[in-house]
Design a protein around this motif. Structure first.
Motif, short mmCIF file in Angstrom:
data_model
loop_
_atom_site.label_atom_id
_atom_site.label_comp_id
_atom_site.label_asym_id
_atom_site.label_seq_id
_atom_site.Cartn_x
_atom_site.Cartn_y
_atom_site.Cartn_z
N ASN A 42 11.88 -18.67 -66.16
CA ASN A 42 11.70 -20.03 -65.95
C ASN A 42 11.23 -20.14 -64.16
O ASN A 42 11.39 -21.28 -63.84
CB ASN A 42 12.90 -20.77 -66.34
CG ASN A 42 12.78 -21.13 -67.77
OD1 ASN A 42 11.83 -21.66 -68.43
ND2 ASN A 42 13.90 -20.29 -68.49
N GLU A 43 11.02 -19.12 -63.46
CA GLU A 43 10.68 -19.06 -62.33
C GLU A 43 11.74 -19.79 -61.34
O GLU A 43 11.63 -20.21 -60.34
CB GLU A 43 9.34 -20.06 -61.92
CG GLU A 43 8.34 -19.46 -62.71
CD GLU A 43 6.89 -20.14 -62.23
OE1 GLU A 43 6.92 -21.32 -61.80
OE2 GLU A 43 5.86 -19.75 -62.67
N GLY A 44 13.08 -19.29 -61.61
CA GLY A 44 14.27 -19.69 -61.06
C GLY A 44 14.96 -18.72 -60.27
O GLY A 44 14.20 -17.84 -59.86
N PHE A 45 16.10 -18.97 -60.24
CA PHE A 45 16.97 -17.90 -59.21
C PHE A 45 17.74 -17.00 -60.11
O PHE A 45 18.52 -17.47 -61.18
CB PHE A 45 17.76 -18.79 -58.35
CG PHE A 45 17.01 -19.73 -57.71
CD1 PHE A 45 16.04 -19.49 -56.60
CD2 PHE A 45 17.21 -21.26 -58.00
CE1 PHE A 45 15.41 -20.40 -56.31
CE2 PHE A 45 16.57 -22.33 -57.14
CZ PHE A 45 15.53 -21.78 -56.23
N VAL A 241 6.76 -30.94 -72.20
CA VAL A 241 7.26 -32.17 -72.56
C VAL A 241 7.37 -33.05 -71.34
O VAL A 241 7.04 -34.11 -70.91
CB VAL A 241 8.08 -32.19 -73.76
CG1 VAL A 241 8.46 -33.61 -73.58
CG2 VAL A 241 7.77 -31.94 -75.11
N LEU A 242 8.23 -32.23 -70.18
CA LEU A 242 8.59 -32.94 -69.08
C LEU A 242 7.47 -32.72 -68.12
O LEU A 242 7.59 -33.55 -66.95
CB LEU A 242 9.78 -32.38 -68.54
CG LEU A 242 11.15 -32.46 -69.74
CD1 LEU A 242 12.22 -31.61 -69.24
CD2 LEU A 242 11.23 -34.07 -69.64
N LEU A 247 10.72 -24.84 -65.72
CA LEU A 247 11.86 -25.60 -65.55
C LEU A 247 12.70 -25.35 -64.14
O LEU A 247 13.50 -26.42 -63.92
CB LEU A 247 12.89 -25.19 -66.64
CG LEU A 247 12.48 -25.28 -67.91
CD1 LEU A 247 13.77 -24.84 -69.13
CD2 LEU A 247 12.06 -26.80 -68.28
N ARG A 248 12.17 -24.64 -63.41
CA ARG A 248 12.44 -24.36 -61.96
C ARG A 248 12.11 -25.84 -61.38
O ARG A 248 13.15 -26.06 -60.41
CB ARG A 248 11.70 -23.30 -61.54
CG ARG A 248 11.43 -23.39 -59.87
CD ARG A 248 12.85 -22.98 -59.21
NE ARG A 248 12.58 -23.02 -57.51
CZ ARG A 248 11.89 -21.86 -57.05
NH1 ARG A 248 11.85 -20.71 -57.72
NH2 ARG A 248 11.94 -22.03 -55.73
N ASP A 249 11.33 -26.62 -61.47
CA ASP A 249 10.92 -27.67 -60.79
C ASP A 249 11.95 -29.05 -61.27
O ASP A 249 11.79 -29.88 -60.59
CB ASP A 249 9.50 -28.10 -61.25
CG ASP A 249 8.50 -27.13 -61.07
OD1 ASP A 249 8.49 -26.65 -59.54
OD2 ASP A 249 7.59 -26.68 -61.73
N LEU A 250 13.07 -28.73 -62.17
CA LEU A 250 13.54 -29.74 -62.39
C LEU A 250 14.99 -29.59 -61.90
O LEU A 250 15.44 -28.62 -61.29
CB LEU A 250 13.98 -29.79 -64.02
CG LEU A 250 12.82 -29.99 -64.83
CD1 LEU A 250 13.27 -30.00 -66.43
CD2 LEU A 250 12.21 -31.34 -64.55
N THR A 251 15.85 -30.71 -61.48
CA THR A 251 17.23 -30.89 -60.81
C THR A 251 18.05 -31.48 -61.74
O THR A 251 17.69 -32.09 -62.72
CB THR A 251 17.25 -31.52 -59.65
OG1 THR A 251 16.96 -32.69 -59.52
CG2 THR A 251 16.32 -30.74 -58.50
#
Length: 386
Positions: A42-45, A241-242, A247-251
């Motif tokens: 999800n391109e996260g950490f 949908v978002l 999902l990395r782009d969400l907080t």
């Protein structure tokens, strides 16, 4: 052979198998993911560290285009492969990992010809400790040197990921290979999976009087099967949908709106990723500021999220976590892709015997197979060892 890699023993096993000495022996470690689960694709950490269990390969180049491969696993015969016919469809079993790396590197223009290869690994298979990535990174490091390919560590990370994705068929991110290639003694690797930027984070467990205890539940998992793929599909649906790239782009501030737009299951999958990314960032900050004794609650919160929101735990993992916490662990969580594998517990070094015994007893009382329980410490990454 013991849990630690003895390069001389691996070289001797190669000689016993192939009748000549290898050109060298290369080793790459497995990993424990301290925190940051399913955030990688999800391109996260993520925050893994390499462990002091590893895969080692002894290799000798040949003059022809034949590969001969042998493993210390069981009494397997040596497999002979014509590299002229090598393709993702032609590989199976454990040989898909080394041959997958060879295929990817050849696709990148590295002129790998024939070779003999002997594999020995002390990373438990199916335990969520990246036994496959350890093999891939050892092989990639070896051929990068043997063929003077000049690939950077980050390029070798992508070689291993491509082997997993395109040959093995496991839709994994770059976490495992990054840990195996980039790690150093006494540190975890903070990795931004979007930019591939990383830096080392101090994880001096010994100085803090702490240990990471691994509980291998012996419940085997396989990334190429459906549960992992289904979670990835849920994450991709949530992002679509978002209206975000990943999902990395969400907080956390986006979660109330997400709850109104997503079905209940997809929302919980998304919530895990959003909160897990923040837990990784918080863990890095706490390790920098207060050391490993401060991160226990974050580890435990991560497990609860994987159990309840992402639904990738199992009864054995939950029992390992709950028992460790009840017997003095500062924090505990399952680690790896889930659906089995291992849990980890951050414990005072003095509590090793009591926590280990309590977990073993709890498994026996529950009628579960006996787990394999052992301590690990942050270890160096892939390298030539002989």
């Amino acid at each position: 052979m013991s849990a630690s890699i003895d390069a001389a023993q691996v070289a001797q096993a190669f000689a016993d198998t192939f009748g000549t000495a290898p050109d060298g022996v290369w080793s790459a470690p497995g990993r424990v993911n301290l925190i940051g689960e399913h955030t990688d694709y999800n391109e996260g950490f993520v925050l893994p560290f390499a462990i002091d269990r590893a895969a080692a390969v002894a290799i000798r180049l040949r003059e022809d285009n034949t590969a001969r491969l042998h493993s210390s696993y069981g009494e397997q015969a040596t497999l002979t492969v014509d590299l002229n016919t090598l393709s993702p469809d032609s590989m199976e079993g454990w040989t898909a990992y080394p041959l997958g790396v060879v295929w990817v590197m050849r696709q990148l223009g590295v002129a790998i010809g024939g070779f003999d290869l002997y594999l020995h690994s002390t990373v438990p298979s199916g335990a969520g400790l990246s036994s496959s990535a350890a093999i891939e990174c050892a092989v990639a490091t070896a051929f990068n040197e043997l063929e003077n390919a000049g690939l950077s560590l980050r390029e070798l990370v992508l070689v291993g990921q491509r082997a997993e994705n395109e040959v093995v068929g496991a839709p994994t991110g770059i976490l495992d290979q990054s840990a195996s290639l980039l790690a150093t003694d006494g540190h975890a690797v903070f990795l931004d999976c979007r930019t591939q930027e990383s830096h080392l984070v101090p994880l001096d467990l010994a100085a803090a009087g702490l240990l990471i205890l691994v509980v291998d539940t012996k419940v085997s998992h396989a990334h190429a099967t459906g549960g992992y793929s289904a979670r990835r599909a849920s994450c991709e649906l949530g992002a679509e949908v978002l209206g975000v790239v990943s999902l990395r782009d969400l907080t956390a501030a986006d979660l109330p709106e997400a709850a109104g737009l997503l079905d209940e299951e997809t929302y919980r999958r998304v919530r895990h990723i959003v909160r897990e990314n923040q837990r990784v960032l918080d863990t890095v900050a706490m390790l920098d500021d207060g050391g490993p004794g401060t991160i226990g609650e974050l580890l435990t919160a991560s497990h609860a999220s994987m159990r309840d929101d992402f639904e990738i735990s199992c009864a054995e993992l939950d029992l390992a976590v709950d028992t460790a916490l009840a017997n003095g662990a500062l924090g505990a969580r399952m680690t790896g892709g889930g659906f089995g594998g291992s849990a980890i517990a951050l414990i005072p070094a003095a509590a090793l015997a009591s926590v280990r015994d309590a977990v073993s007893t709890a498994f026996a009382d529950a009628g579960f197979s006996a787990p394999d329980i052992f301590a690990v410490s942050p270890a160096p990454g892939a390298r030539k060892v002989s």
